[in-house]
Design an enzyme around this catalytic site. Structure first.
Site, PDB file in Angstrom:
ATOM      1  N   ASP A 312       0.856  -1.180   0.000  1.00 28.35           N
ATOM      2  CA  ASP A 312       0.000   0.000   0.000  1.00 28.35           C
ATOM      3  C   ASP A 312       0.898   1.237   0.000  1.00 28.35           C
ATOM      4  OD1 ASP A 312      -2.248   1.676   0.168  1.00 28.35           O
ATOM      5  OD2 ASP A 312      -3.264   0.334   1.561  1.00 28.35           O
ATOM      6  N   GLU A 534     -10.552   6.315   4.976  1.00 26.75           N
ATOM      7  CA  GLU A 534      -9.550   5.653   5.802  1.00 26.75           C
ATOM      8  C   GLU A 534      -9.624   6.120   7.264  1.00 26.75           C
ATOM      9  OE1 GLU A 534      -5.751   4.934   3.899  1.00 26.75           O
ATOM     10  OE2 GLU A 534      -6.622   5.347   1.931  1.00 26.75           O
TER      11      GLU A 534
END
Length: 643
Positions: A312, A534
Site C-alpha cells: 500500500d 480511511e
C-alpha cells in the site's frame, strides 16, 4: 548464362541452409523470444528475466507517483524511466483528472520513455478506481461497495465493473486498485463503506462479479482494450481490527481468519486476479507488509497465486513505529516476506539504493528478486502490454460518463436503497410518496450536495464538497470544492414530482420551519455523514453529522410528516429518532446518480435492497455480526421492507 546459373546455385544453397539451420538463421536476424507474441507467456518471462541486469530488475519492483515525472518538469522527470527504469507509476487519489486527451497523452509519453530503454519493458500505470473512475471529473460514479452489497445483484455488479474498466482505460490507465474484498466486521472502521458486507458469502458473490467486469472472465485480463488488471485488497483481515481502528491489529483464531477474512482472496486468486495489495494492518501482532507466513507461505505457496503482491501507499514505511524509523530494515523485511512491488511513492532513489545494497550484501537473495520480477513481468505479458503498450483513449472517450453508463449507476442506486420503516403503524404507510400534491419540503444539506452523496474517494482522497449548482458552501469542512456531472437527490426529486407540485428546499431547518410550512403534504429529510476516507473516518460514536439531529428535530419531531433518507457509509445511531419518523430509507453513498433515490421514493421502482450488514442499537454492542450469540440489533442483517 554463367551469371544466371550462379544466382540459382546461391539461391538453392540459401534455401538449404534456411531449412537445415532455421534457428541459427533466426538468431542471426535478431530473434528475441520475449518479443515474440506467439511464444508462451512463461517462456517470454524467463527469456526476458535472463537478459535483465540488477538495476533493471529492481526498477520493475518500484512504483512511484506519476507527479515525479510531471513536476517540477517532465524533462527532469524522464530519468525515472531512462535512468532508474521504474516499471510502474500511479495516480494518487488527489490526482484529479479533467481532460481525457491530456491524460492519454501523459500515459503515452511516459510509455514511450519506458520503451526507449535497452530492453523496452512497458510501463504499468495504476490508479484507485473503487466506485467508478472516481478521481476523474465527469466519470460515472457508482454507489460505494456497501450499497452494492445491499443490491445482492451480481449481474449488475458485473456491469459496474465493466463500465469502470472501460472508463479507466479511456484515460490510458491499465490497472485499478480494486476490488476491495475486505469483510468489515465493525462499522466504526473508517473504510467500512469499501466493504460489500459483514458476511463473507455476500462479499464472495460481489467479488466474483466485479472481477468478471473489471478483468473479464479470464486469468489477468480478457480484452486489454476495454478491461484492466485488478487488485484485490487489503490482504488480509483489515476489516477485523480491534475496535474498528484503521491500520490496527486484527486478533483472530484460524477459524475466523480462514472462514471470514480469507475466502474472498481465495476466490480472487482462483479467478486469476492480477495483483493483491497487502494491508496496513497487523494480523495477531505481525504487520501484514512483513508477514511471510501469509504473503509467501499461504498466498503464493499454498494458494498458488501467480500475480504480484503490491504494498500500500508507504506501506513498508509503516512496518516500524514510528514509520521509517529503520527504512533499510523495512525494505528487507517486506521484500523477504513476499512484497513484489513497492508503492514508494516519492523516495525511489533511496529505496533503490538501499534495496541494491541489501541484495549485494546477501540480505535479500537473488531468487527472491527474480520471483518478484517474474510475477510483475507475467502480468505485463498477460495484459498484452508488450504488444499494445499505448493507450487508445480516443476510441473509448465517447462512452466515458455516457448516458448508458449513468443509467446503470441509477439502477444501482435504486436497487441499493433499503427501506427500514414505512409508517408509524401498518395502516399509515407513507411510501411510495404521492407526486402530485400542493407542496412538499426537502430538508437537509445532504439533499443538494454532490460531494456528500458520493462520499470519500471521489475527485480527491477525502472526497469533495459541492452541490449540483453552488459549490462554494460549507467551506468549514476543510474539503476541496468541486463539481462533477450528475444529479443531486434534490434535483432528482424536483424532476420526479408533478409540475404543479411546489418543492421548497430548506438546507438547515430551524424552530420556525414546521410552522412556516405547515401546509406541506410531507417532508423529505436528507441527513447522514460528511465525506471521509480511511483513518479520518474512524468513529467511536457513529453519530450522524451536524446539523442532522437538529434537522430531524425541527421537522419530524415538530409534527411534520416526514421521510428520512440517510446518506451514509455505514449504520448510524438512529434509535433515538425512530419513533417520531414516519419512514426511513438508507441511500448509503449513492454516487452521482441521485435520481435513483427519487425513483423508489415515489414508486416508479420498488424497494428491493436489504441490509448488507447489521444495524446496531448502540455502539456498545459492537462488534456485532449476524450469527453472533449475543445478537440484538435494531435491524438485522438482510432486513429491508420491499414493495
Amino acid at each position: 548464362m554463367a551469371g544466371v546459373r550462379s544466382f540459382f546455385l546461391f539461391a538453392a544453397i540459401a534455401l538449404l541452409f534456411a531449412g537445415r539451420y532455421g534457428d541459427a538463421t533466426a538468431a542471426a536476424r535478431g530473434y528475441i523470444k520475449y518479443k515474440d507474441p506467439k511464444a508462451a507467456v512463461e517462456e517470454r518471462v524467463e527469456d526476458l528475466l535472463t537478459r535483465m541486469t540488477l538495476p533493471e530488475k529492481l526498477g520493475q519492483m518500484c512504483q512511484v507517483d506519476r507527479f515525479n515525472f510531471s513536476y517540477p518538469n517532465p524533462s527532469i522527470g524522464q530519468e525515472i524511466f531512462t535512468k532508474y527504469m521504474i516499471g510502474s507509476v500511479l495516480s494518487n487519489p488527489y490526482d484529479t483528472g479533467a481532460n481525457i486527451a491530456k491524460r492519454v497523452e501523459l500515459a503515452n509519453t511516459m510509455q514511450k520513455l519506458s520503451l526507449s530503454t535497452r530492453l523496452g519493458i512497458p510501463l504499468l500505470y495504476a490508479i484507485d478506481a473503487v466506485h467508478g473512475h472516481n478521481t476523474f471529473i465527469n466519470a460515472t460514479i457508482f454507489p460505494h461497495n456497501i450499497g452494492l452489497g445491499a443490491t445482492r445483484d451480481p449481474e449488475l455488479v458485473k456491469k459496474i465493473g465493466a463500465i469502470t474498466a472501460l472508463e479507466v482505460r479511456a484515460t490510458g490507465i491499465a490497472q485499478a486498485f480494486a476490488p476491495c474484498v475486505a469483510v468489515c466486521r465493525d462499522p466504526r472502521w473508517g473504510r467500512c463503506y469499501e466493504s460489500y458486507s459483514e458476511d463473507p458469502k455476500l462479499v464472495n458473490l460481489m467479488t466474483e462479479s466485479i472481477m468478471d467486469g473489471l478483468q473479464g472472465n479470464a486469468p489477468y485480463v480478457a480484452d486489454f482494450k476495454t478491461k484492466l488488471a485488478g487488485c484485490a485488497k487489503h490482504f488480509v483481515g483489515d476489516g477485523g481490527t480491534i475496535d474498528g481502528i484503521n491500520e490496527n491489529n486484527t486478533v483472530v483464531d484460524n477459524a475466523t481468519l480462514f472462514n471470514v477474512h480469507m475466502p474472498p482472496f481465495e476466490l480472487a486468486v482462483k479467478k486469476g486476479i492480477a495483483s493483491i495489495m497487502a494491508s496496513y494492518s497487523s494480523l495477531n501482532g505481525v504487520k501484514m507488509h512483513a508477514n511471510r507466513a501469509m504473503l509467501t507461505d499461504y498466498l503464493k505457496d499454498t494458494l498458488k497465486f501467480q500475480g504480484f503482491v503490491i504494498s500500500d501507499w508507504l506501506g513498508i514505511d509503516k512496518i516500524t513505529t514510528p514509520p521509517r524509523a529503520n527504512y533499510t530494515y523495512s525494505i528487507e523485511a517486506s521484500i523477504n516476506a513476499g512484497i513484489d512491488m513497492v508503492m514508494v511513492p516519492w523516495e525511489y532513489k533511496e529505496f533503490l539504493e538501499k534495496l541494491t545494497n541489501l541484495v549485494n550484501g546477501g540480505y535479500i537473495p537473488m531468487s527472491r528478486i527474480d520471483d518478484a520480477v517474474r510475477r510483475v513481468l507475467r502480468v505485463k505479458f498477460s495484459l498484452g502490454l508488450f504488444e499494445n503498450p499505448f493507450a487508445e483513449g480516443s476510441s473509448l472517450a465517447a462512452e466515458f460518463g455516457s448516458e448508458a453508463h449513468r443509467e446503470v449507476a441509477r439502477e444501482a442506486v435504486r436497487k441499493s436503497m433499503v427501506l427500514l420503516k414505512n409508517g408509524k403503524t401498518d395502516n399509515d404507510k407513507i411510501v411510495p410518496l404521492p407526486k402530485k400534491v400542493k407542496k412538499i419540503v426537502v430538508a437537509g444539506a445532504h439533499a443538494n450536495n454532490m460531494g456528500w452523496q458520493c462520499g470519500g474517494f471521489t475527485l480527491t482522497w477525502q472526497g469533495f464538497n459541492g452541490t449540483g449548482e453552488n459549490i462554494s458552501r460549507n467551506k468549514a469542512m476543510n474539503l476541496p470544492t468541486g463539481k462533477t456531472r450528475g444529479t443531486t437527490i434534490l434535483e432528482g426529486i424536483m424532476k420526479t414530482v408533478d409540475a404543479t407540485t411546489e418543492v421548497v428546499y430548506v438546507e438547515e431547518p430551524n424552530q420556525n420551519t414546521a410552522k412556516l410550512h405547515a401546509d406541506a403534504a410531507y417532508t423529505i429529510v436528507v441527513v447522514g455523514e460528511a465525506p471521509y476516507a480511511e483513518s479520518q473516518g474512524d468513529s467511536t460514536t457513529l453519530n450522524m453529522a451536524a446539523p442532522g439531529p437538529d434537522t430531524i428535530s425541527h421537522t419530524c419531531a415538530s409534527g411534520m410528516k416526514c421521510v428520512v433518507v440517510l446518506v451514509t457509509g455505514r449504520p448510524l445511531m438512529i434509535e433515538a429518532y425512530i419513533d417520531f419518523i414516519d419512514a426511513v430509507a438508507v441511500a448509503w453513498l449513492p454516487g452521482t446518480e441521485g435520481q435513483g433515490v427519487a425513483d423508489v421514493l415515489f414508486g416508479d421502482h420498488p424497494f428491493t435492497g436489504t441490509l448488507p450488514r447489521t444495524w446496531m442499537k448502540s455502539v456498545v454492542q459492537l462488534p456485532m455480526n449476524v450469527g453472533d450469540s449475543a445478537y440484538d440489533p435494531l435491524f438485522p442483517f438482510g432486513f429491508g421492507i420491499t414493495n
